[in-house]
Design a protein around this motif. Structure first.
Motif, PDB file in Angstrom:
ATOM      1  N   GLN A 175       0.867  -1.347  -0.422  1.00  0.00           N
ATOM      2  CA  GLN A 175       0.218   0.190  -0.180  1.00  0.00           C
ATOM      3  C   GLN A 175       1.241   1.318  -0.077  1.00  0.00           C
ATOM      4  N   VAL A 176       0.851   2.423  -1.004  1.00  0.00           N
ATOM      5  CA  VAL A 176       1.269   3.292  -1.051  1.00  0.00           C
ATOM      6  C   VAL A 176       0.845   4.372  -0.151  1.00  0.00           C
ATOM      7  N   GLN A 177       1.806   4.828   1.217  1.00  0.00           N
ATOM      8  CA  GLN A 177       1.912   5.822   1.452  1.00  0.00           C
ATOM      9  C   GLN A 177       1.789   7.483   1.151  1.00  0.00           C
ATOM     10  N   LEU A 178       0.982   8.576   0.976  1.00  0.00           N
ATOM     11  CA  LEU A 178       1.444   9.438   1.053  1.00  0.00           C
ATOM     12  C   LEU A 178       1.426  10.526   2.107  1.00  0.00           C
ATOM     13  N   VAL A 179       2.166  11.588   2.821  1.00  0.00           N
ATOM     14  CA  VAL A 179       2.086  12.180   3.812  1.00  0.00           C
ATOM     15  C   VAL A 179       2.679  13.228   3.969  1.00  0.00           C
ATOM     16  N   GLU A 180       1.593  14.605   3.933  1.00  0.00           N
ATOM     17  CA  GLU A 180       1.285  16.328   3.071  1.00  0.00           C
ATOM     18  C   GLU A 180       2.105  16.939   4.899  1.00  0.00           C
ATOM     19  N   SER A 181       2.901  17.659   4.677  1.00  0.00           N
ATOM     20  CA  SER A 181       2.511  19.065   5.267  1.00  0.00           C
ATOM     21  C   SER A 181       2.825  20.153   4.523  1.00  0.00           C
ATOM     22  N   GLY A 182       2.784  20.824   5.854  1.00  0.00           N
ATOM     23  CA  GLY A 182       3.717  22.329   5.038  1.00  0.00           C
ATOM     24  C   GLY A 182       2.263  23.470   4.800  1.00  0.00           C
ATOM     25  N   GLY A 183       1.680  23.138   4.896  1.00  0.00           N
ATOM     26  CA  GLY A 183      -0.101  23.905   5.144  1.00  0.00           C
ATOM     27  C   GLY A 183      -0.110  25.270   5.917  1.00  0.00           C
ATOM     28  N   GLY A 184      -1.166  25.358   5.796  1.00  0.00           N
ATOM     29  CA  GLY A 184      -1.218  26.731   6.700  1.00  0.00           C
ATOM     30  C   GLY A 184      -2.030  27.671   6.082  1.00  0.00           C
ATOM     31  N   LEU A 185      -1.767  29.373   7.210  1.00  0.00           N
ATOM     32  CA  LEU A 185      -2.327  30.924   7.019  1.00  0.00           C
ATOM     33  C   LEU A 185      -1.313  31.739   6.698  1.00  0.00           C
ATOM     34  N   ALA A 237       6.211  13.170   1.371  1.00  0.00           N
ATOM     35  CA  ALA A 237       6.904  12.195   1.310  1.00  0.00           C
ATOM     36  C   ALA A 237       6.260  10.510   0.982  1.00  0.00           C
ATOM     37  N   ALA A 238       6.642  10.279  -0.077  1.00  0.00           N
ATOM     38  CA  ALA A 238       5.675   8.577  -0.364  1.00  0.00           C
ATOM     39  C   ALA A 238       6.705   7.616   0.040  1.00  0.00           C
ATOM     40  N   SER A 239       6.385   6.432  -0.316  1.00  0.00           N
ATOM     41  CA  SER A 239       6.813   4.784  -0.138  1.00  0.00           C
ATOM     42  C   SER A 239       6.994   5.121  -1.252  1.00  0.00           C
ATOM     43  N   GLY A 240       7.117   5.081  -1.583  1.00  0.00           N
ATOM     44  CA  GLY A 240       8.391   5.264  -3.382  1.00  0.00           C
ATOM     45  C   GLY A 240       7.995   6.491  -4.320  1.00  0.00           C
ATOM     46  N   ARG A 241       8.657   5.240  -5.748  1.00  0.00           N
ATOM     47  CA  ARG A 241       9.056   6.347  -6.368  1.00  0.00           C
ATOM     48  C   ARG A 241       7.663   6.086  -7.670  1.00  0.00           C
ATOM     49  N   TYR A 242       7.092   7.646  -8.005  1.00  0.00           N
ATOM     50  CA  TYR A 242       5.974   7.446  -8.879  1.00  0.00           C
ATOM     51  C   TYR A 242       5.506   8.295  -9.906  1.00  0.00           C
ATOM     52  N   PRO A 243       4.954   8.761 -10.408  1.00  0.00           N
ATOM     53  CA  PRO A 243       5.259  10.242 -11.471  1.00  0.00           C
ATOM     54  C   PRO A 243       3.924  10.175 -10.066  1.00  0.00           C
ATOM     55  N   MET A 244       3.845  11.903  -9.559  1.00  0.00           N
ATOM     56  CA  MET A 244       2.985  12.480  -8.612  1.00  0.00           C
ATOM     57  C   MET A 244       1.756  13.753  -9.405  1.00  0.00           C
ATOM     58  N   GLY A 245       1.056  14.253  -8.636  1.00  0.00           N
ATOM     59  CA  GLY A 245       0.734  15.699  -8.813  1.00  0.00           C
ATOM     60  C   GLY A 245       0.159  15.780  -7.525  1.00  0.00           C
ATOM     61  N   ALA A 301      -7.859  26.502  -0.526  1.00  0.00           N
ATOM     62  CA  ALA A 301      -8.349  24.875   0.228  1.00  0.00           C
ATOM     63  C   ALA A 301      -7.897  24.015   0.466  1.00  0.00           C
ATOM     64  N   ILE A 302      -7.870  22.502   0.756  1.00  0.00           N
ATOM     65  CA  ILE A 302      -7.759  21.353   1.070  1.00  0.00           C
ATOM     66  C   ILE A 302      -6.420  21.188  -0.689  1.00  0.00           C
ATOM     67  N   TYR A 303      -4.933  20.914  -0.257  1.00  0.00           N
ATOM     68  CA  TYR A 303      -4.610  20.285  -0.984  1.00  0.00           C
ATOM     69  C   TYR A 303      -4.364  18.430  -1.069  1.00  0.00           C
ATOM     70  N   TYR A 304      -3.971  17.951  -1.765  1.00  0.00           N
ATOM     71  CA  TYR A 304      -4.170  16.416  -1.948  1.00  0.00           C
ATOM     72  C   TYR A 304      -2.430  16.176  -2.379  1.00  0.00           C
ATOM     73  N   CYS A 305      -1.856  15.284  -2.513  1.00  0.00           N
ATOM     74  CA  CYS A 305      -0.938  14.486  -2.900  1.00  0.00           C
ATOM     75  C   CYS A 305      -1.338  13.790  -3.416  1.00  0.00           C
ATOM     76  N   GLU A 306      -1.259  13.399  -4.991  1.00  0.00           N
ATOM     77  CA  GLU A 306      -1.549  11.681  -5.897  1.00  0.00           C
ATOM     78  C   GLU A 306       0.044  11.130  -6.598  1.00  0.00           C
ATOM     79  N   ALA A 307      -0.501   9.954  -6.701  1.00  0.00           N
ATOM     80  CA  ALA A 307       0.245   9.238  -6.335  1.00  0.00           C
ATOM     81  C   ALA A 307      -0.195   8.223  -7.633  1.00  0.00           C
TER      82      ALA A 307
END
Length: 125
Positions: free
Chosen positions: A1-11, A23-31, A88-94
């Motif tokens: 299972q791929v894990q993606l952990v985002e950070s850095g948001g704020g006001l 941070a991803a648990s592997g190397r993928y095309p990402m967006g 907005a809420i920003y999502y990292c995707e792989a």
């Protein structure tokens, strides 16, 4: 299972900057995608598995930069000249692709298979 952990948001105030990390648990095309209240999730930026190719939505081109550190399996989104409309809420995707899919970028959300929990970005006027 791929894990993606985002950070850095704020006001931040309009005109300011933020940098998101994923941070991803592997190397993928990402967006990166984002979803504002009451709106559909929309494409922001994409980067190829190699990190050599990028793609941007017109609304962020010239202000946002996507980059990748393959040694750390981490993708970044540097956001400058932020506007209230970027809130907005920003999502990292792989995307799950074969090993030969090195240089392509993907901008449709249906192309992606995994996403993180999201990080809130709020830009005040």
């Amino acid at each position: 299972q791929v894990q993606l952990v985002e950070s850095g948001g704020g006001l931040v105030q309009a005109g300011g900057s933020l940098r998101l990390s994923c941070a991803a648990s592997g190397r993928y095309p990402m967006g990166w995608f984002r979803q504002a209240p009451g709106k559909e999730r929309e494409f922001v930026a994409a980067i190829s598995r190699s990190g050599g190719n990028t793609d941007y939505a017109g609304s962020v081109k010239g202000r946002f930069t996507i980059s990748k550190d393959n040694a750390k399996n981490t993708v970044y989104l540097q956001m400058n000249s932020l506007k209230p409309a970027d809130t907005a809420i920003y999502y990292c995707e792989a995307a799950r692709r074969g090993a030969g899919y090195v240089t392509g970028t993907l901008r449709r959300e249906s192309d992606y298979d995994y996403w993180g929990q999201g990080t809130q970005v709020t830009v005040s006027a």
